[in-house]
Design a protein around this motif. Sequence first.
Motif, PDB file in Angstrom:
ATOM      1  N   VAL A 230       0.866  -1.189   0.000  1.00  0.00           N
ATOM      2  CA  VAL A 230       0.000   0.000   0.000  1.00  0.00           C
ATOM      3  C   VAL A 230       0.900   1.236   0.000  1.00  0.00           C
ATOM      4  CG1 VAL A 230      -1.938   1.162   1.080  1.00  0.00           C
ATOM      5  CG2 VAL A 230      -1.648  -1.308   1.408  1.00  0.00           C
ATOM      6  N   ALA A 231       1.067   1.844  -1.151  1.00  0.00           N
ATOM      7  CA  ALA A 231       1.943   3.017  -1.256  1.00  0.00           C
ATOM      8  C   ALA A 231       1.237   4.253  -0.725  1.00  0.00           C
ATOM      9  CB  ALA A 231       2.365   3.232  -2.701  1.00  0.00           C
ATOM     10  N   GLY A 232       2.043   5.225  -0.296  1.00  0.00           N
ATOM     11  CA  GLY A 232       1.462   6.476   0.172  1.00  0.00           C
ATOM     12  C   GLY A 232       2.514   7.388   0.760  1.00  0.00           C
ATOM     13  N   ASP A 233       2.316   8.680   0.606  1.00  0.00           N
ATOM     14  CA  ASP A 233       3.200   9.689   1.190  1.00  0.00           C
ATOM     15  C   ASP A 233       2.540  10.166   2.477  1.00  0.00           C
ATOM     16  OD1 ASP A 233       4.632  11.935   1.933  1.00  0.00           O
ATOM     17  OD2 ASP A 233       4.910  12.644  -0.120  1.00  0.00           O
ATOM     18  N   LEU A 234       2.922   9.553   3.598  1.00  0.00           N
ATOM     19  CA  LEU A 234       2.219   9.796   4.854  1.00  0.00           C
ATOM     20  C   LEU A 234       2.419  11.226   5.348  1.00  0.00           C
ATOM     21  CD1 LEU A 234       2.941   6.430   6.725  1.00  0.00           C
ATOM     22  CD2 LEU A 234       1.343   6.928   4.872  1.00  0.00           C
ATOM     23  N   GLY A 235       3.627  11.768   5.175  1.00  0.00           N
ATOM     24  CA  GLY A 235       3.891  13.125   5.641  1.00  0.00           C
ATOM     25  C   GLY A 235       3.053  14.161   4.909  1.00  0.00           C
ATOM     26  N   THR A 236       2.991  14.038   3.592  1.00  0.00           N
ATOM     27  CA  THR A 236       2.188  14.968   2.802  1.00  0.00           C
ATOM     28  C   THR A 236       0.709  14.841   3.145  1.00  0.00           C
ATOM     29  OG1 THR A 236       3.781  14.934   0.990  1.00  0.00           O
ATOM     30  CG2 THR A 236       1.545  15.644   0.463  1.00  0.00           C
ATOM     31  N   ALA A 237       0.239  13.598   3.302  1.00  0.00           N
ATOM     32  CA  ALA A 237      -1.175  13.368   3.624  1.00  0.00           C
ATOM     33  C   ALA A 237      -1.531  13.957   4.983  1.00  0.00           C
ATOM     34  CB  ALA A 237      -1.475  11.870   3.601  1.00  0.00           C
ATOM     35  N   HIS A 238      -0.605  13.856   5.941  1.00  0.00           N
ATOM     36  CA  HIS A 238      -0.898  14.353   7.280  1.00  0.00           C
ATOM     37  C   HIS A 238      -0.953  15.880   7.291  1.00  0.00           C
ATOM     38  CE1 HIS A 238      -1.610  13.329  11.395  1.00  0.00           C
ATOM     39  NE2 HIS A 238      -0.569  14.010  11.862  1.00  0.00           N
ATOM     40  N   MET A 239      -0.040  16.522   6.561  1.00  0.00           N
ATOM     41  CA  MET A 239      -0.079  17.975   6.472  1.00  0.00           C
ATOM     42  C   MET A 239      -1.323  18.426   5.717  1.00  0.00           C
ATOM     43  SD  MET A 239       1.172  20.863   7.305  1.00  0.00           S
ATOM     44  CE  MET A 239       2.801  20.490   7.972  1.00  0.00           C
ATOM     45  N   ALA A 240      -1.705  17.682   4.680  1.00  0.00           N
ATOM     46  CA  ALA A 240      -2.921  18.023   3.938  1.00  0.00           C
ATOM     47  C   ALA A 240      -4.147  17.937   4.841  1.00  0.00           C
ATOM     48  CB  ALA A 240      -3.074  17.103   2.728  1.00  0.00           C
ATOM     49  N   ASP A 241      -4.159  16.940   5.716  1.00  0.00           N
ATOM     50  CA  ASP A 241      -5.270  16.806   6.669  1.00  0.00           C
ATOM     51  C   ASP A 241      -5.341  18.025   7.584  1.00  0.00           C
ATOM     52  OD1 ASP A 241      -7.280  15.040   8.279  1.00  0.00           O
ATOM     53  OD2 ASP A 241      -5.779  15.632   9.773  1.00  0.00           O
ATOM     54  N   PHE A 242      -4.181  18.471   8.059  1.00  0.00           N
ATOM     55  CA  PHE A 242      -4.149  19.650   8.926  1.00  0.00           C
ATOM     56  C   PHE A 242      -4.672  20.883   8.195  1.00  0.00           C
ATOM     57  CE2 PHE A 242      -1.429  23.385  10.112  1.00  0.00           C
ATOM     58  CZ  PHE A 242      -2.108  23.721  11.276  1.00  0.00           C
ATOM     59  N   LEU A 243      -4.190  21.111   6.978  1.00  0.00           N
ATOM     60  CA  LEU A 243      -4.609  22.298   6.234  1.00  0.00           C
ATOM     61  C   LEU A 243      -6.094  22.248   5.897  1.00  0.00           C
ATOM     62  CD1 LEU A 243      -1.500  22.727   3.901  1.00  0.00           C
ATOM     63  CD2 LEU A 243      -2.056  24.000   5.982  1.00  0.00           C
ATOM     64  N   LYS A 244      -6.606  21.058   5.615  1.00  0.00           N
ATOM     65  CA  LYS A 244      -8.047  20.919   5.386  1.00  0.00           C
ATOM     66  C   LYS A 244      -8.812  21.315   6.639  1.00  0.00           C
ATOM     67  CE  LYS A 244     -10.127  17.086   6.036  1.00  0.00           C
ATOM     68  NZ  LYS A 244     -10.551  15.666   5.991  1.00  0.00           N
ATOM     69  N   CYS A 245      -8.314  20.893   7.803  1.00  0.00           N
ATOM     70  CA  CYS A 245      -8.993  21.219   9.060  1.00  0.00           C
ATOM     71  C   CYS A 245      -8.896  22.704   9.384  1.00  0.00           C
ATOM     72  CB  CYS A 245      -8.420  20.376  10.197  1.00  0.00           C
ATOM     73  SG  CYS A 245      -8.772  18.604  10.031  1.00  0.00           S
ATOM     74  N   VAL A 246      -7.810  23.348   8.992  1.00  0.00           N
ATOM     75  CA  VAL A 246      -7.698  24.793   9.160  1.00  0.00           C
ATOM     76  C   VAL A 246      -8.822  25.491   8.386  1.00  0.00           C
ATOM     77  CG1 VAL A 246      -6.284  26.819   8.594  1.00  0.00           C
ATOM     78  CG2 VAL A 246      -5.222  24.801   9.647  1.00  0.00           C
ATOM     79  N   ARG A 247      -9.125  24.961   7.194  1.00  0.00           N
ATOM     80  CA  ARG A 247     -10.170  25.569   6.363  1.00  0.00           C
ATOM     81  C   ARG A 247     -11.573  25.218   6.846  1.00  0.00           C
ATOM     82  NH1 ARG A 247      -6.515  23.366   2.340  1.00  0.00           N
ATOM     83  NH2 ARG A 247      -5.202  25.026   1.496  1.00  0.00           N
ATOM     84  N   THR A 248     -11.782  23.970   7.266  1.00  0.00           N
ATOM     85  CA  THR A 248     -13.137  23.501   7.598  1.00  0.00           C
ATOM     86  C   THR A 248     -13.458  23.598   9.076  1.00  0.00           C
ATOM     87  OG1 THR A 248     -12.411  21.205   7.937  1.00  0.00           O
ATOM     88  CG2 THR A 248     -13.012  21.870   5.682  1.00  0.00           C
ATOM     89  N   ARG A 249     -12.422  23.754   9.933  1.00  0.00           N
ATOM     90  CA  ARG A 249     -12.535  23.784  11.394  1.00  0.00           C
ATOM     91  C   ARG A 249     -12.974  22.438  11.950  1.00  0.00           C
ATOM     92  NH1 ARG A 249      -9.082  27.157  11.615  1.00  0.00           N
ATOM     93  NH2 ARG A 249      -9.429  27.421  13.864  1.00  0.00           N
ATOM     94  N   GLN A 250     -12.758  21.364  11.218  1.00  0.00           N
ATOM     95  CA  GLN A 250     -12.971  20.015  11.738  1.00  0.00           C
ATOM     96  C   GLN A 250     -11.752  19.573  12.527  1.00  0.00           C
ATOM     97  OE1 GLN A 250     -13.624  17.938   8.053  1.00  0.00           O
ATOM     98  NE2 GLN A 250     -15.840  18.260   8.103  1.00  0.00           N
ATOM     99  N   GLN A 251     -11.902  18.509  13.320  1.00  0.00           N
ATOM    100  CA  GLN A 251     -10.788  17.999  14.111  1.00  0.00           C
ATOM    101  C   GLN A 251      -9.833  17.190  13.233  1.00  0.00           C
ATOM    102  OE1 GLN A 251      -9.880  18.493  17.512  1.00  0.00           O
ATOM    103  NE2 GLN A 251     -11.278  20.171  17.003  1.00  0.00           N
ATOM    104  N   PRO A 252      -8.522  17.332  13.453  1.00  0.00           N
ATOM    105  CA  PRO A 252      -7.537  16.628  12.628  1.00  0.00           C
ATOM    106  C   PRO A 252      -7.402  15.156  13.008  1.00  0.00           C
ATOM    107  CG  PRO A 252      -6.434  17.915  14.306  1.00  0.00           C
ATOM    108  CD  PRO A 252      -7.901  18.238  14.425  1.00  0.00           C
ATOM    109  N   ALA A 253      -6.602  14.442  12.223  1.00  0.00           N
ATOM    110  CA  ALA A 253      -6.420  13.001  12.429  1.00  0.00           C
ATOM    111  C   ALA A 253      -5.774  12.688  13.773  1.00  0.00           C
ATOM    112  CB  ALA A 253      -5.584  12.414  11.299  1.00  0.00           C
TER     113      ALA A 253
END
Length: 329
Positions: free
Chosen positions: A246-269
């Motif tokens: 299962v490939a994936g860039d975990l660091g990029t995905a985690h930062m993307a989750d944070f930035l999404k939460c900054v925009r939506t005000r949802q809780q991060p992972a």
Amino acid sequence: MDVVVIGSPPQWHALQLIACLERGVDVYAEKPLAYDVREGRAMVEAAKQHADRIVSVGFQRRQGKAFHEAAEFIKAGKAGKIVQADVQIHYRAGTLDPTPQEPPATLDWDLWCGPGPKIPYSPQVGHKNWRLEKTSGHGHLVDWGIHNIDATRMMLGLMTPKQITAAGGLYHLQGKITTPDTLTVHFEFEQLPVVWRHRLWGATEWDPSINNGILFYGNEATVFAADQRWVVIPKDQPAKREEHAVAGDLGTAHMADFLKCVRTRQQPACTVDEAHRSTTTVQLGMIAYESNSVVRWDEAAEQIVDNPAAAALLKRDYRPPYEHPYRPA
């Protein structure tokens, strides 16, 4: 300013994160959450007081599809009852010159040490290898092993351990680092034991494919999970192992989750509360090692029971003029 990313060594995390929250800034903080357990509690309380702010902590394995797929396999009962988990990250640690010397003119060494003890500067400590220095990174379990400990907690729904024992020492890297190069910690959680092992020296791994990951031992199958793969070994047909890449860039995905939460005000992972539990877990492991004792942990009270010497290590005195942020209730 909208967002701050805290990538400093752990002795600085608490003061920096709390200052950001007090100024109304969203924060992405690297792991471990804090240097000591009491700092972590102060950070949790600060996040509660500023609940309108988004705080994400850098446990990137929470984005790992391999960990999530393996967790679903386990939760479905396909491995049977999980009796024990073994967590490990073995590697050969690179070291720089540990000889005390004058810091570079471009480095404010007093400020770098901050609230921690002011130790002599050396290239070994003052750069990337502060991770294996006791007064800053606090060693391999706290710095790197915490990733897989957090993933184990996430996958099995664990809180913090109720009893911890540890054994190890400096056997090969004496004089170069100040934390154990060999360590085994037995974390007794309510549901099962989790055993951490690391070795920072050696020639070649017996099986390098599992030197960084988690082994879940069930009574029907063994499951191995790592950043990019997970494996199932059936009890009765071990030759028929199932490999899942299962490939994936975990660091990029985690930062993307944070930035999404900054925009939506949802809780991060990974929230501050979850980061505090994982950070507390590995810090209790180091407390058991440093006190050479059995540590019994009362999770509700956040206290070490009947062990004053170990309990004293829950909070480190700050170097003046810095003030520790923890205030007992």
